[in-house]
Write a protein that holds these residues in place. Structure first.
Motif, PDB file in Angstrom:
ATOM      1  N   ASP A  29      50.979  59.326  37.234  1.00  0.00           N
ATOM      2  CA  ASP A  29      50.654  58.880  38.585  1.00  0.00           C
ATOM      3  C   ASP A  29      50.405  57.374  38.611  1.00  0.00           C
ATOM      4  OD1 ASP A  29      50.858  61.521  39.341  1.00  0.00           O
ATOM      5  OD2 ASP A  29      48.690  61.882  39.341  1.00  0.00           O
ATOM      6  N   TYR A  30      49.691  56.901  37.618  1.00  0.00           N
ATOM      7  CA  TYR A  30      49.393  55.466  37.527  1.00  0.00           C
ATOM      8  C   TYR A  30      50.660  54.644  37.321  1.00  0.00           C
ATOM      9  CZ  TYR A  30      48.003  51.125  35.193  1.00  0.00           C
ATOM     10  OH  TYR A  30      47.880  49.803  34.812  1.00  0.00           O
ATOM     11  N   LEU A  31      51.494  55.049  36.381  1.00  0.00           N
ATOM     12  CA  LEU A  31      52.712  54.284  36.099  1.00  0.00           C
ATOM     13  C   LEU A  31      53.743  54.433  37.214  1.00  0.00           C
ATOM     14  CD1 LEU A  31      53.182  55.039  32.281  1.00  0.00           C
ATOM     15  CD2 LEU A  31      52.208  52.982  33.342  1.00  0.00           C
ATOM     16  N   GLY A  32      53.830  55.639  37.783  1.00  0.00           N
ATOM     17  CA  GLY A  32      54.858  55.893  38.786  1.00  0.00           C
ATOM     18  C   GLY A  32      54.585  55.250  40.122  1.00  0.00           C
ATOM     19  N   PHE A  33      53.322  55.279  40.561  1.00  0.00           N
ATOM     20  CA  PHE A  33      52.989  54.745  41.876  1.00  0.00           C
ATOM     21  C   PHE A  33      52.206  53.432  41.826  1.00  0.00           C
ATOM     22  CE2 PHE A  33      53.455  59.336  42.794  1.00  0.00           C
ATOM     23  CZ  PHE A  33      54.411  59.263  43.797  1.00  0.00           C
ATOM     24  N   GLY A  34      51.445  53.213  40.754  1.00  0.00           N
ATOM     25  CA  GLY A  34      50.645  51.991  40.666  1.00  0.00           C
ATOM     26  C   GLY A  34      51.484  50.734  40.743  1.00  0.00           C
ATOM     27  N   ARG A  35      52.690  50.795  40.258  1.00  0.00           N
ATOM     28  CA  ARG A  35      53.573  49.632  40.277  1.00  0.00           C
ATOM     29  C   ARG A  35      53.934  49.186  41.694  1.00  0.00           C
ATOM     30  NH1 ARG A  35      58.784  51.370  37.162  1.00  0.00           N
ATOM     31  NH2 ARG A  35      59.319  49.214  37.683  1.00  0.00           N
ATOM     32  N   TRP A  36      53.752  50.093  42.681  1.00  0.00           N
ATOM     33  CA  TRP A  36      54.124  49.772  44.053  1.00  0.00           C
ATOM     34  C   TRP A  36      52.961  49.245  44.889  1.00  0.00           C
ATOM     35  CZ3 TRP A  36      58.969  48.981  44.636  1.00  0.00           C
ATOM     36  CH2 TRP A  36      59.871  49.653  43.806  1.00  0.00           C
ATOM     37  N   VAL A  37      51.788  49.116  44.268  1.00  0.00           N
ATOM     38  CA  VAL A  37      50.659  48.526  44.988  1.00  0.00           C
ATOM     39  C   VAL A  37      50.898  47.025  45.121  1.00  0.00           C
ATOM     40  CG1 VAL A  37      48.176  48.082  44.964  1.00  0.00           C
ATOM     41  CG2 VAL A  37      49.068  50.297  44.180  1.00  0.00           C
ATOM     42  N   MET A  38      50.761  46.518  46.325  1.00  0.00           N
ATOM     43  CA  MET A  38      51.029  45.102  46.603  1.00  0.00           C
ATOM     44  C   MET A  38      49.921  44.212  46.060  1.00  0.00           C
ATOM     45  SD  MET A  38      50.121  45.133  50.717  1.00  0.00           S
ATOM     46  CE  MET A  38      51.404  46.339  51.023  1.00  0.00           C
ATOM     47  N   PRO A  39      50.187  42.922  45.854  1.00  0.00           N
ATOM     48  CA  PRO A  39      49.134  42.002  45.435  1.00  0.00           C
ATOM     49  C   PRO A  39      47.965  42.043  46.418  1.00  0.00           C
ATOM     50  CG  PRO A  39      51.276  40.942  45.274  1.00  0.00           C
ATOM     51  CD  PRO A  39      51.498  42.252  45.983  1.00  0.00           C
ATOM     52  N   GLY A  40      46.774  42.154  45.892  1.00  0.00           N
ATOM     53  CA  GLY A  40      45.601  42.286  46.747  1.00  0.00           C
ATOM     54  C   GLY A  40      45.323  43.700  47.177  1.00  0.00           C
ATOM     55  N   GLY A  41      46.272  44.613  46.940  1.00  0.00           N
ATOM     56  CA  GLY A  41      46.074  46.019  47.256  1.00  0.00           C
ATOM     57  C   GLY A  41      45.156  46.677  46.243  1.00  0.00           C
ATOM     58  N   THR A  42      44.735  47.884  46.544  1.00  0.00           N
ATOM     59  CA  THR A  42      43.753  48.526  45.683  1.00  0.00           C
ATOM     60  C   THR A  42      44.244  49.854  45.120  1.00  0.00           C
ATOM     61  OG1 THR A  42      42.648  49.371  47.702  1.00  0.00           O
ATOM     62  CG2 THR A  42      41.702  47.438  46.632  1.00  0.00           C
ATOM     63  N   LEU A  43      43.714  50.139  43.938  1.00  0.00           N
ATOM     64  CA  LEU A  43      43.976  51.366  43.205  1.00  0.00           C
ATOM     65  C   LEU A  43      42.637  52.078  43.043  1.00  0.00           C
ATOM     66  CD1 LEU A  43      45.520  53.296  41.273  1.00  0.00           C
ATOM     67  CD2 LEU A  43      45.203  51.567  39.478  1.00  0.00           C
ATOM     68  N   VAL A  44      42.555  53.288  43.555  1.00  0.00           N
ATOM     69  CA  VAL A  44      41.309  54.051  43.522  1.00  0.00           C
ATOM     70  C   VAL A  44      41.488  55.255  42.604  1.00  0.00           C
ATOM     71  CG1 VAL A  44      39.553  55.242  44.884  1.00  0.00           C
ATOM     72  CG2 VAL A  44      40.851  53.344  45.905  1.00  0.00           C
ATOM     73  N   PHE A  45      40.647  55.331  41.586  1.00  0.00           N
ATOM     74  CA  PHE A  45      40.629  56.484  40.686  1.00  0.00           C
ATOM     75  C   PHE A  45      39.457  57.384  41.060  1.00  0.00           C
ATOM     76  CE2 PHE A  45      42.829  53.518  37.758  1.00  0.00           C
ATOM     77  CZ  PHE A  45      43.851  54.340  37.290  1.00  0.00           C
ATOM     78  N   HIS A  46      39.683  58.700  41.001  1.00  0.00           N
ATOM     79  CA  HIS A  46      38.598  59.654  41.207  1.00  0.00           C
ATOM     80  C   HIS A  46      38.378  60.466  39.928  1.00  0.00           C
ATOM     81  CE1 HIS A  46      36.570  63.081  43.587  1.00  0.00           C
ATOM     82  NE2 HIS A  46      35.746  62.052  43.525  1.00  0.00           N
ATOM     83  N   ASP A  47      37.171  60.994  39.790  1.00  0.00           N
ATOM     84  CA  ASP A  47      36.783  61.795  38.631  1.00  0.00           C
ATOM     85  C   ASP A  47      36.848  60.989  37.341  1.00  0.00           C
ATOM     86  OD1 ASP A  47      36.235  64.062  40.168  1.00  0.00           O
ATOM     87  OD2 ASP A  47      38.316  64.724  40.105  1.00  0.00           O
ATOM     88  N   VAL A  48      36.351  59.769  37.402  1.00  0.00           N
ATOM     89  CA  VAL A  48      36.255  58.911  36.218  1.00  0.00           C
ATOM     90  C   VAL A  48      34.881  59.130  35.581  1.00  0.00           C
ATOM     91  CG1 VAL A  48      36.195  56.537  35.383  1.00  0.00           C
ATOM     92  CG2 VAL A  48      37.831  57.190  37.167  1.00  0.00           C
ATOM     93  N   PHE A  49      34.882  59.680  34.381  1.00  0.00           N
ATOM     94  CA  PHE A  49      33.630  59.962  33.675  1.00  0.00           C
ATOM     95  C   PHE A  49      33.671  59.315  32.297  1.00  0.00           C
ATOM     96  CE2 PHE A  49      34.286  63.655  36.511  1.00  0.00           C
ATOM     97  CZ  PHE A  49      33.141  63.545  37.285  1.00  0.00           C
ATOM     98  N   GLU A  50      32.730  58.446  32.052  1.00  0.00           N
ATOM     99  CA  GLU A  50      32.690  57.760  30.764  1.00  0.00           C
ATOM    100  C   GLU A  50      32.319  58.706  29.633  1.00  0.00           C
ATOM    101  OE1 GLU A  50      30.506  53.919  28.624  1.00  0.00           O
ATOM    102  OE2 GLU A  50      30.076  54.431  30.714  1.00  0.00           O
ATOM    103  N   HIS A  51      31.413  59.645  29.913  1.00  0.00           N
ATOM    104  CA  HIS A  51      30.892  60.519  28.863  1.00  0.00           C
ATOM    105  C   HIS A  51      31.495  61.917  28.976  1.00  0.00           C
ATOM    106  CE1 HIS A  51      28.074  57.331  28.028  1.00  0.00           C
ATOM    107  NE2 HIS A  51      27.662  57.351  29.286  1.00  0.00           N
TER     108      HIS A  51
END
Length: 219
Positions: free
Chosen positions: A153-175
């Motif tokens: 998902d990150y590689l496939g769609f993240g590349r299409w985020v424009m400069p200044g655009g945002t990428l939001v991740f959910h369910d990010v758990f460090e531990h």
């Protein structure tokens, strides 16, 4: 957020904590005037209501082209299948015995009155991503939670985020004791790539801004 839409979001099936939903809405309001919003993984439409509400706000102030897309195959992730922690038997299609959240998603969006604001793309994210070419003002990744799925998902769609655009991740758990580690690893990969900077964090939600690259460039 309009009270009627907030109520719909709160009542919809899903796994979005209220404070994280409020943050998602706020970020979507900021980004909707600048281009399309896209979420990967919508389940029964809870998060889509937050995004659709932001689109409505943008349109009300003159941004007629504001829109939110959702990509989901509506068959559920690994953890939603029979025998797993988040399996819900009421979402199983009696005809073929498989998870099918599409009718529930449609009902959520219809009851919220957001059919013009939210466009459903029904299909597997990697296939959709191979054909996606539209620059994005915001990308929300909340689909499958394995390394393979989050990374795709990150590689496939993240590349299409424009400069200044945002990428939001959910369910990010460090531990590990707090949750699965795949979104955490992908979030860290994005941060160390040099293409993104973190601008906000709340609970399991992380918001990154694109600081390097153009739409279509690898992230």
């Amino acid at each position: 957020m309009p009270e009627d839409l907030l109520r719909c979001a709160r009542e919809a099936r899903g796994f979005m904590p209220e404070d994280e939903g409020d943050l998602l809405f706020a970020e979507a309001v900021r980004r909707a005037p600048h281009g399309p919003l896209l979420e990967v993984g919508t389940w029964c439409g809870k998060s889509a209501v937050y995004l659709g509400a932001a689109v409505r706000v943008a349109r009300e102030v003159g941004n007629a082209d504001a829109v939110a897309f959702t990509v989901d195959h509506h068959r559920g992730s690994e953890e939603n299948q029979p025998g797993w922690e988040y399996h819900d038997p009421t979402l199983v299609d009696a005809h073929d015995g498989r998870i099918d959240t599409l009718p529930f998603f449609r009902r959520t969006i219809t009851e919220a009155g957001l059919e013009d604001e939210v466009v459903a793309v029904v299909g597997r994210a990697p296939l959709v991503a191979r054909h996606w070419r539209t620059p994005l003002a915001m990308l929300f990744i909340d689909g499958g939670h394995t390394d393979e799925h989050v990374t795709n998902d990150y590689l496939g769609f993240g590349r299409w985020v424009m400069p200044g655009g945002t990428l939001v991740f959910h369910d990010v758990f460090e531990h590990p004791e707090d949750g699965g580690q795949a979104p955490w690893r992908c979030y860290r990969r994005a941060l160390t790539s040099g293409s993104w900077e973190e601008i906000e964090a709340l609970g399991s939600m992380r918001i990154l801004r694109r600081v390097q690259g153009e739409p279509g460039d690898p992230t």
